[in-house]
Write a protein that holds these residues in place. Sequence first.
Motif, short mmCIF file in Angstrom:
data_model
loop_
_atom_site.label_atom_id
_atom_site.label_comp_id
_atom_site.label_asym_id
_atom_site.label_seq_id
_atom_site.Cartn_x
_atom_site.Cartn_y
_atom_site.Cartn_z
N UNK A 55 0.82 -1.21 0.00
CA UNK A 55 0.00 0.00 0.00
C UNK A 55 0.86 1.26 0.00
N UNK A 56 2.00 1.23 0.66
CA UNK A 56 2.93 2.36 0.62
C UNK A 56 3.43 2.57 -0.81
N UNK A 57 3.79 1.50 -1.47
CA UNK A 57 4.24 1.58 -2.86
C UNK A 57 3.14 2.15 -3.76
N UNK A 58 1.90 1.72 -3.53
CA UNK A 58 0.78 2.22 -4.33
C UNK A 58 0.62 3.73 -4.17
N UNK A 59 0.72 4.21 -2.95
CA UNK A 59 0.59 5.66 -2.73
C UNK A 59 1.74 6.40 -3.39
N UNK A 60 2.95 5.90 -3.23
CA UNK A 60 4.10 6.55 -3.88
C UNK A 60 3.93 6.55 -5.39
N UNK A 61 3.47 5.44 -5.95
CA UNK A 61 3.22 5.38 -7.39
C UNK A 61 2.16 6.38 -7.80
N UNK A 62 1.09 6.48 -7.04
CA UNK A 62 -0.01 7.40 -7.35
C UNK A 62 0.49 8.83 -7.49
N UNK A 63 1.47 9.19 -6.65
CA UNK A 63 2.01 10.55 -6.68
C UNK A 63 3.36 10.61 -7.40
N UNK A 64 3.56 9.67 -8.31
CA UNK A 64 4.72 9.65 -9.22
C UNK A 64 6.05 9.73 -8.47
N UNK A 65 6.13 9.01 -7.36
CA UNK A 65 7.35 8.94 -6.56
C UNK A 65 7.89 10.31 -6.16
N UNK A 66 6.97 11.22 -5.89
CA UNK A 66 7.34 12.54 -5.40
C UNK A 66 8.19 12.38 -4.14
N UNK A 67 9.28 13.11 -4.03
CA UNK A 67 10.20 12.96 -2.89
C UNK A 67 9.52 13.26 -1.56
N UNK A 68 8.65 14.25 -1.52
CA UNK A 68 7.93 14.56 -0.29
C UNK A 68 7.05 13.39 0.12
N UNK A 69 6.34 12.83 -0.84
CA UNK A 69 5.47 11.68 -0.57
C UNK A 69 6.31 10.51 -0.07
N UNK A 70 7.42 10.25 -0.73
CA UNK A 70 8.29 9.16 -0.30
C UNK A 70 8.75 9.35 1.14
N UNK A 71 9.14 10.56 1.49
CA UNK A 71 9.61 10.82 2.86
C UNK A 71 8.50 10.64 3.88
N UNK A 72 7.31 11.11 3.56
CA UNK A 72 6.19 10.97 4.47
C UNK A 72 5.82 9.50 4.67
N UNK A 73 5.78 8.75 3.57
CA UNK A 73 5.43 7.34 3.66
C UNK A 73 6.53 6.55 4.35
N UNK A 74 7.78 6.93 4.14
CA UNK A 74 8.89 6.28 4.84
C UNK A 74 8.77 6.51 6.35
N UNK A 75 8.36 7.71 6.75
CA UNK A 75 8.17 8.02 8.16
C UNK A 75 7.08 7.13 8.76
N UNK A 76 5.98 6.95 8.03
CA UNK A 76 4.89 6.09 8.52
C UNK A 76 5.36 4.64 8.61
N UNK A 77 6.07 4.19 7.58
CA UNK A 77 6.61 2.82 7.58
C UNK A 77 7.54 2.62 8.79
N UNK A 78 8.42 3.60 9.02
CA UNK A 78 9.38 3.48 10.12
C UNK A 78 8.67 3.43 11.46
N UNK A 79 7.60 4.20 11.61
CA UNK A 79 6.82 4.19 12.84
C UNK A 79 6.24 2.79 13.10
N UNK A 80 5.68 2.19 12.07
CA UNK A 80 5.10 0.85 12.20
C UNK A 80 6.20 -0.18 12.47
#
Length: 93
Positions: A55-80
């Motif tokens: 699901x993280x990959x899907x969101x990053x793909x949806x936003x064309x691997x935008x660096x901001x999106x990647x960093x935000x999703x990486x933060x959520x992944x790291x929290x989990x």
Amino acid sequence: MGRKDWNLYQYRGISMSLDYRAFYQDVVDWIYQSKEVERIKGFGTEEYMEWIVQSVVQICDKYHDDKFVQKQMRMLWQHIDDAVRMQGVGSDD
């Protein structure tokens, strides 16, 4: 913000065209979905973690691997991932 500032943002890879409202709504939806998957699959299980990654990959793909999106999703992944490790659940891979 002047033209000079805009060029600085572009140079640093910061997207000013990202629809932040839509992105953060997707994040809110993702958090609620992850809680539902957690309830069904169990926190830290292989199935749960696979869903998180996909699901993280899907969101990053949806936003064309935008660096901001990647960093935000990486933060959520790291929290989990940190929570899984602290609770000693899941695999040690």
